[in-house]
Design a protein around this motif. Sequence first.
Motif, PDB file in Angstrom:
ATOM      1  N   ALA A   1      -6.401  35.161  18.261  1.00 23.06           N
ATOM      2  CA  ALA A   1      -7.874  35.242  18.733  1.00 23.06           C
ATOM      3  C   ALA A   1      -8.524  33.967  19.296  1.00 23.06           C
ATOM      4  O   ALA A   1      -9.016  33.711  20.075  1.00 23.06           O
ATOM      5  CB  ALA A   1      -8.771  36.220  17.774  1.00 23.06           C
ATOM      6  N   LEU A   2      -8.152  33.006  18.068  1.00 18.30           N
ATOM      7  CA  LEU A   2      -8.633  31.763  18.455  1.00 18.30           C
ATOM      8  C   LEU A   2      -7.926  31.035  19.720  1.00 18.30           C
ATOM      9  O   LEU A   2      -8.500  30.484  20.601  1.00 18.30           O
ATOM     10  CB  LEU A   2      -8.362  30.869  17.005  1.00 18.30           C
ATOM     11  CG  LEU A   2      -8.829  29.382  17.480  1.00 18.30           C
ATOM     12  CD1 LEU A   2     -10.355  29.117  17.750  1.00 18.30           C
ATOM     13  CD2 LEU A   2      -8.761  28.629  16.215  1.00 18.30           C
ATOM     14  N   LEU A   3      -6.686  31.143  19.836  1.00 18.82           N
ATOM     15  CA  LEU A   3      -5.802  30.621  20.877  1.00 18.82           C
ATOM     16  C   LEU A   3      -6.220  31.363  22.029  1.00 18.82           C
ATOM     17  O   LEU A   3      -6.236  30.539  23.370  1.00 18.82           O
ATOM     18  CB  LEU A   3      -4.374  31.049  20.732  1.00 18.82           C
ATOM     19  CG  LEU A   3      -3.715  30.026  19.390  1.00 18.82           C
ATOM     20  CD1 LEU A   3      -2.127  30.417  19.361  1.00 18.82           C
ATOM     21  CD2 LEU A   3      -3.820  28.497  19.807  1.00 18.82           C
ATOM     22  N   GLY A   4      -6.561  32.475  22.002  1.00 19.40           N
ATOM     23  CA  GLY A   4      -6.866  33.373  23.328  1.00 19.40           C
ATOM     24  C   GLY A   4      -8.235  32.909  23.981  1.00 19.40           C
ATOM     25  O   GLY A   4      -8.719  32.846  25.012  1.00 19.40           O
TER      26      GLY A   4
ATOM     27  N   VAL B   1      -9.760  29.901  23.082  1.00 19.97           N
ATOM     28  CA  VAL B   1      -9.396  28.591  23.719  1.00 19.97           C
ATOM     29  C   VAL B   1      -9.013  28.558  25.070  1.00 19.97           C
ATOM     30  O   VAL B   1      -9.385  27.948  26.116  1.00 19.97           O
ATOM     31  CB  VAL B   1      -8.402  27.553  22.718  1.00 19.97           C
ATOM     32  CG1 VAL B   1      -7.998  26.266  23.319  1.00 19.97           C
ATOM     33  CG2 VAL B   1      -9.117  27.553  21.321  1.00 19.97           C
ATOM     34  N   GLY B   2      -7.728  29.585  25.244  1.00 23.44           N
ATOM     35  CA  GLY B   2      -7.284  29.631  26.494  1.00 23.44           C
ATOM     36  C   GLY B   2      -8.119  30.093  27.737  1.00 23.44           C
ATOM     37  O   GLY B   2      -8.325  29.611  28.781  1.00 23.44           O
ATOM     38  N   LEU B   3      -9.046  31.081  27.328  1.00 24.42           N
ATOM     39  CA  LEU B   3     -10.117  31.784  28.085  1.00 24.42           C
ATOM     40  C   LEU B   3     -11.161  30.595  28.534  1.00 24.42           C
ATOM     41  O   LEU B   3     -11.375  30.328  29.711  1.00 24.42           O
ATOM     42  CB  LEU B   3     -10.821  32.867  27.683  1.00 24.42           C
ATOM     43  CG  LEU B   3     -11.907  33.599  28.304  1.00 24.42           C
ATOM     44  CD1 LEU B   3     -11.122  34.141  29.788  1.00 24.42           C
ATOM     45  CD2 LEU B   3     -12.709  34.568  27.598  1.00 24.42           C
ATOM     46  N   CYS B   4     -11.476  29.673  27.499  1.00 24.63           N
ATOM     47  CA  CYS B   4     -12.497  28.624  27.943  1.00 24.63           C
ATOM     48  C   CYS B   4     -11.674  27.505  28.716  1.00 24.63           C
ATOM     49  O   CYS B   4     -12.377  27.154  29.752  1.00 24.63           O
ATOM     50  CB  CYS B   4     -12.829  28.042  26.458  1.00 24.63           C
ATOM     51  SG  CYS B   4     -14.140  28.903  25.653  1.00 24.63           S
ATOM     52  N   GLY B   5     -10.538  27.304  28.526  1.00 25.30           N
ATOM     53  CA  GLY B   5      -9.748  26.594  29.389  1.00 25.30           C
ATOM     54  C   GLY B   5      -9.782  27.057  31.017  1.00 25.30           C
ATOM     55  O   GLY B   5     -10.088  26.216  31.791  1.00 25.30           O
ATOM     56  N   LEU B   6      -9.674  28.179  30.934  1.00 19.18           N
ATOM     57  CA  LEU B   6      -9.731  28.902  32.237  1.00 19.18           C
ATOM     58  C   LEU B   6     -10.888  28.699  33.056  1.00 19.18           C
ATOM     59  O   LEU B   6     -10.763  28.303  34.115  1.00 19.18           O
ATOM     60  CB  LEU B   6      -8.691  30.140  32.395  1.00 19.18           C
ATOM     61  CG  LEU B   6      -7.472  30.490  32.090  1.00 19.18           C
ATOM     62  CD1 LEU B   6      -7.295  31.881  32.093  1.00 19.18           C
ATOM     63  CD2 LEU B   6      -6.582  29.789  33.325  1.00 19.18           C
ATOM     64  N   LEU B   7     -11.776  28.775  32.363  1.00 20.66           N
ATOM     65  CA  LEU B   7     -13.069  28.968  32.571  1.00 20.66           C
ATOM     66  C   LEU B   7     -13.659  27.480  33.433  1.00 20.66           C
ATOM     67  O   LEU B   7     -14.254  27.305  34.086  1.00 20.66           O
ATOM     68  CB  LEU B   7     -14.275  29.392  31.815  1.00 20.66           C
ATOM     69  CG  LEU B   7     -14.143  31.082  31.519  1.00 20.66           C
ATOM     70  CD1 LEU B   7     -15.150  31.575  30.575  1.00 20.66           C
ATOM     71  CD2 LEU B   7     -14.487  31.769  32.809  1.00 20.66           C
ATOM     72  N   TRP B   8     -13.164  26.395  32.491  1.00 15.93           N
ATOM     73  CA  TRP B   8     -13.759  25.156  32.542  1.00 15.93           C
ATOM     74  C   TRP B   8     -12.993  24.831  33.936  1.00 15.93           C
ATOM     75  O   TRP B   8     -13.325  24.200  34.701  1.00 15.93           O
ATOM     76  CB  TRP B   8     -13.052  24.245  31.500  1.00 15.93           C
ATOM     77  CG  TRP B   8     -13.311  22.796  31.679  1.00 15.93           C
ATOM     78  CD1 TRP B   8     -14.441  22.255  31.738  1.00 15.93           C
ATOM     79  CD2 TRP B   8     -12.339  21.896  32.011  1.00 15.93           C
ATOM     80  NE1 TRP B   8     -14.341  20.887  32.007  1.00 15.93           N
ATOM     81  CE2 TRP B   8     -13.111  20.591  32.226  1.00 15.93           C
ATOM     82  CE3 TRP B   8     -11.090  22.171  32.541  1.00 15.93           C
ATOM     83  CZ2 TRP B   8     -12.261  19.484  32.449  1.00 15.93           C
ATOM     84  CZ3 TRP B   8     -10.027  21.021  32.830  1.00 15.93           C
ATOM     85  CH2 TRP B   8     -10.880  19.727  32.901  1.00 15.93           C
ATOM     86  N   ALA B   9     -11.568  24.855  33.983  1.00 19.80           N
ATOM     87  CA  ALA B   9     -10.772  24.695  35.216  1.00 19.80           C
ATOM     88  C   ALA B   9     -11.249  25.328  36.578  1.00 19.80           C
ATOM     89  O   ALA B   9     -11.483  24.604  37.434  1.00 19.80           O
ATOM     90  CB  ALA B   9      -9.398  25.115  35.155  1.00 19.80           C
TER      91      ALA B   9
END
Length: 125
Positions: free
Chosen positions: A19-22, A24-32
């Motif tokens: 869940a944490l990795l998901g 973090v990945g979602l936040c990274g996509l939103l940031w990009a």
Amino acid sequence: MGMIAWLAARTGLSRAVVALLGAVGLCGLLWAGKALYDRSIIREHEQGQETKLATIIRQADAHAADARITDQKRNQADEDAERAAVEPLPDARLSDRQRQRACAILLRQARERGHEGPAVCRSDR
């Protein structure tokens, strides 16, 4: 079975780590995505500024060209007046009055340009 549970079972990690990795990945996509959006907004703004600046430069160039033409016409008129003032009349001598008037014009024009008048017109000769 939920996606997190399925990934946890498949990778051997705990549900919390998955869940944490998901997240973090979602936040990274939103940031990009936000960074790409910001970059496009900045590019649009810069293009607008360049367009405005190009318009201002064209107007300034046109104004400078008009000023150059006006200056050239004025300089030509001054040169023509000087030439006409010093050209002798055909087969006739200049009267003292005509000579004094021509000298006054030449001295005034020389002063306006920061030059010394013709030697024939100066009183110090």
